[in-house]
Design an enzyme around this catalytic site. Structure first.
Site, PDB file in Angstrom:
ATOM      1  N   ASP A   1      12.245   1.683   2.459  1.00 13.21           N
ATOM      2  CA  ASP A   1      11.172   0.694   2.620  1.00 13.21           C
ATOM      3  C   ASP A   1      10.968   0.260   4.069  1.00 13.21           C
ATOM      4  O   ASP A   1      10.518  -0.848   4.334  1.00 13.21           O
ATOM      5  CB  ASP A   1      11.443  -0.571   1.763  1.00 13.21           C
ATOM      6  CG  ASP A   1      11.685  -0.241   0.316  1.00 13.21           C
ATOM      7  OD1 ASP A   1      10.950   0.603  -0.200  1.00 13.21           O
ATOM      8  OD2 ASP A   1      12.606  -0.821  -0.285  1.00 13.21           O
TER       9      ASP A   1
ATOM     10  N   HIS B   1       5.848   4.802  -0.978  1.00 10.89           N
ATOM     11  CA  HIS B   1       5.410   4.685   0.403  1.00 10.89           C
ATOM     12  C   HIS B   1       4.050   4.009   0.387  1.00 10.89           C
ATOM     13  O   HIS B   1       3.121   4.520  -0.223  1.00 10.89           O
ATOM     14  CB  HIS B   1       5.251   6.057   1.049  1.00 10.89           C
ATOM     15  CG  HIS B   1       6.558   6.742   1.295  1.00 10.89           C
ATOM     16  ND1 HIS B   1       6.653   7.999   1.816  1.00 10.89           N
ATOM     17  CD2 HIS B   1       7.810   6.318   1.113  1.00 10.89           C
ATOM     18  CE1 HIS B   1       7.931   8.325   1.937  1.00 10.89           C
ATOM     19  NE2 HIS B   1       8.650   7.321   1.500  1.00 10.89           N
TER      20      HIS B   1
HETATM   21  P1  GDP Z   1       8.332   3.227   3.004  1.00 14.21           P
HETATM   22  O1  GDP Z   1       8.781   3.571   1.628  1.00 14.21           O
HETATM   23  O2  GDP Z   1       9.395   3.426   4.032  1.00 14.21           O
HETATM   24  O3  GDP Z   1       7.048   3.908   3.376  1.00 14.21           O
HETATM   25  O4  GDP Z   1       8.035   1.656   3.037  1.00 14.21           O
HETATM   26  P2  GDP Z   1       7.250   0.746   1.978  1.00 14.21           P
HETATM   27  O5  GDP Z   1       5.894   1.253   1.800  1.00 14.21           O
HETATM   28  O6  GDP Z   1       8.045   0.512   0.772  1.00 14.21           O
HETATM   29  O7  GDP Z   1       7.267  -0.643   2.739  1.00 14.21           O
HETATM   30  C1  GDP Z   1       6.642  -0.880   3.927  1.00 14.21           C
HETATM   31  C2  GDP Z   1       5.646  -2.016   3.727  1.00 14.21           C
HETATM   32  O8  GDP Z   1       5.391  -2.637   4.941  1.00 14.21           O
HETATM   33  C3  GDP Z   1       4.296  -1.572   3.213  1.00 14.21           C
HETATM   34  O9  GDP Z   1       3.733  -2.588   2.423  1.00 14.21           O
HETATM   35  C4  GDP Z   1       3.473  -1.396   4.493  1.00 14.21           C
HETATM   36  O10 GDP Z   1       2.083  -1.539   4.309  1.00 14.21           O
HETATM   37  C5  GDP Z   1       4.014  -2.514   5.309  1.00 14.21           C
HETATM   38  N1  GDP Z   1       4.058  -2.285   6.749  1.00 14.21           N
HETATM   39  C6  GDP Z   1       4.423  -1.150   7.408  1.00 14.21           C
HETATM   40  N2  GDP Z   1       4.451  -1.390   8.735  1.00 14.21           N
HETATM   41  C7  GDP Z   1       4.116  -2.694   8.915  1.00 14.21           C
HETATM   42  C8  GDP Z   1       4.013  -3.551  10.052  1.00 14.21           C
HETATM   43  O11 GDP Z   1       4.272  -3.160  11.186  1.00 14.21           O
HETATM   44  N3  GDP Z   1       3.688  -4.853   9.826  1.00 14.21           N
HETATM   45  C9  GDP Z   1       3.430  -5.349   8.586  1.00 14.21           C
HETATM   46  N4  GDP Z   1       3.108  -6.632   8.465  1.00 14.21           N
HETATM   47  N5  GDP Z   1       3.527  -4.568   7.477  1.00 14.21           N
HETATM   48  C10 GDP Z   1       3.864  -3.271   7.648  1.00 14.21           C
END
Ligand code: GDP
Length: 424
Positions: free
Chosen positions: A13, A41
């Site tokens: 995440d 993701h």
């Molecule tokens: P992944 O599985 O590693 O792709 O991560 P997730 O999707 O589970 O969690 C990342 C969350 O953080 C998602 O809701 C993204 O839209 C959000 N996100 C990613 N980068 C940023 C950021 O720089 N700032 C903010 N506020 N949200 C972010």
């Protein structure tokens, strides 16, 4: 840049999907090499907001070929539902831009059932499985008791193969768990619906990748979860059941001879963890609630509130090492903007001594966080696109982390949108 893997450094995440979505503009092929639909993701782009579970995050880019490699847990039912969902939002998915390895094993209808039965049996000792059947799937794969996707195309005796597996598996379902057996009619319905639908996407992706490599195409390997969830190097047994680390990318993708020119490790500006297991830097109470709601830390797959804490330098340094990261993308720095001062877990205390080494998994239960504080910046940074425009305190925080974890931080993300990024 040639071949590159984008991997999680921590518990998952971290925002890998968001980074893959951004970087796919420079790549020709995106491959998912491990894991199944048990994580999500989140990607936000011109088509809208998506929670991808199995589809590679390059699916939104025109001209990018997306591959589900032999290392993934291929769940035909959930994959098809995801394809339908994403195409309904205007994203074209065809056998031209999505290819499924004929060597990927199929996650069978009983894997999810068994996952749920085992978690129920464990009751309060449960691992916090997402009940997507991943652990039973990989166990069966190693026992060679699964069906390869290519069998849907090439095995004239597939129904016989499935009937034999069914007979064997029902011994466990009924004998060990006392549950209702799965029937051949259920299996046939699954074969005739979801498996039929994904058939056109199945091909020899190994041959495709070898050819792509010969033509000098750029390949991006996309991981699910993070280093601390890796089966061999993570916090066992609170790991996933596959290898999430970059070293596995060539094996699980179908291009075992591939060399990785770059490994981009994704780190969140604070820590989060879903499910059970030791989480040394965990925050509780109001402090935790404030961070959870500022970062909207609820599971993309399950909606479960994530456990939160300050960035864990010890775990992150270890994650960087086992991933062999060459560059770091630090995400969600904007989320910390509300804090007067920013807590950092800079070391652990174990048996009364300070340590900066990541301990053996079971010893984590006795480790206590050593917290230090850095100055906060208390201003909205989500609109900033240049490093020099960041407040000094925010730059110092990034530079401190960089020095502590021993890897360059080349990307700083300040929002979930594709362009909310600062390149250094
Ligand atoms: P992944 O599985 O590693 O792709 O991560 P997730 O999707 O589970 O969690 C990342 C969350 O953080 C998602 O809701 C993204 O839209 C959000 N996100 C990613 N980068 C940023 C950021 O720089 N700032 C903010 N506020 N949200 C972010």
């Amino acid at each position: 840049m040639g071949n590159c893997a984008i991997v999680g450094i921590n518990w998952g995440d971290e925002g890998k999907g968001r980074m893959v979505d951004l970087l796919t503009q420079d790549y020709d092929v995106v491959v998912r090499y491990q894991g199944g639909g048990n994580a999500g993701h989140t990607v936000i782009n011109e088509y809208g907001k998506f929670a991808l579970h199995l589809l590679p995050s390059g699916i939104f880019r025109k001209g990018v070929v997306n591959i589900l490699g032999n290392g993934v847990a291929l769940d035909p039912e959930n994959l098809w539902k995801e394809i339908e969902q994403v195409t309904s939002q205007g994203v074209p998915i065809t056998p031209e831009n999505l290819k499924i390895s004929d060597r990927a094993s199929l996650l069978l209808p009983w894997h999810r059932l068994l996952d749920g039965l085992e978690e129920a049996r464990l009751a309060d000792k449960k691992f916090g499985s997402t009940k997507q059947g991943i652990a039973p799937f990989y166990s069966d794969k190693y026992q060679k008791k699964t069906v390869l996707a290519g069998e849907l195309l090439y095995n004239p005796n597939l129904r016989q193969h499935l009937a034999e597996l069914l007979e064997w598996k029902n011994l466990t379902i009924t004998g060990v768990y006392g549950a209702e057996p799965v029937t051949m009619a259920e299996l046939e319905a699954w074969l005739d619906s979801y498996c039929e639908k994904i058939k056109p996407f199945i091909c020899d992706t190994g041959a495709f990748l070898r050819d792509a490599q010969k033509q000098g195409k750029k390949i991006l390997f996309e991981a699910q979860l993070g280093a601390l969830r890796d089966l061999d190097y993570g916090i066992f047994p609170y790991t996933t059941s596959s290898n999430a680390i970059a070293a596995y990318a060539p094996v699980g993708s179908g291009l075992p001879s591939a060399k990785l020119d770059e490994v981009i490790g994704v780190v969140k500006a604070y820590s989060t963890c879903v499910g059970e297991g030791p989480f040394v830097c965990e925050m509780f109470g109001q402090e935790a609630e404030a961070l959870r709601s500022a970062g909207f830390e609820y599971g993309a797959k399950t909606g479960r509130p994530r456990r939160v804490g300050p960035v864990d330098v010890v775990a992150t340094r270890y994650g960087v090492q086992v991933q062999g990261a060459t560059n770091i993308a630090l995400t969600k720095l904007d989320v910390l903007s509300y804090m007067d001062r920013i807590p950092v877990c800079e070391a652990y205390e174990l048996d009364g001594e300070r340590t900066e080494e990541f301990p053996f998994p079971s010893r984590l239960n006795d480790a206590k966080p050593v917290i230090t504080y850095m100055e906060g910046w208390k201003q909205d940074i989500s609109g900033i696109r240049k490093w020099e425009d960041l407040p000094e305190a925010a730059r110092k925080y990034v530079e401190y982390l960089e020095a502590q974890i021993g890897c360059r931080i080349g990307f700083v993300s300040v929002g979930p949108e594709r362009d909310s990024i600062i390149l250094r």
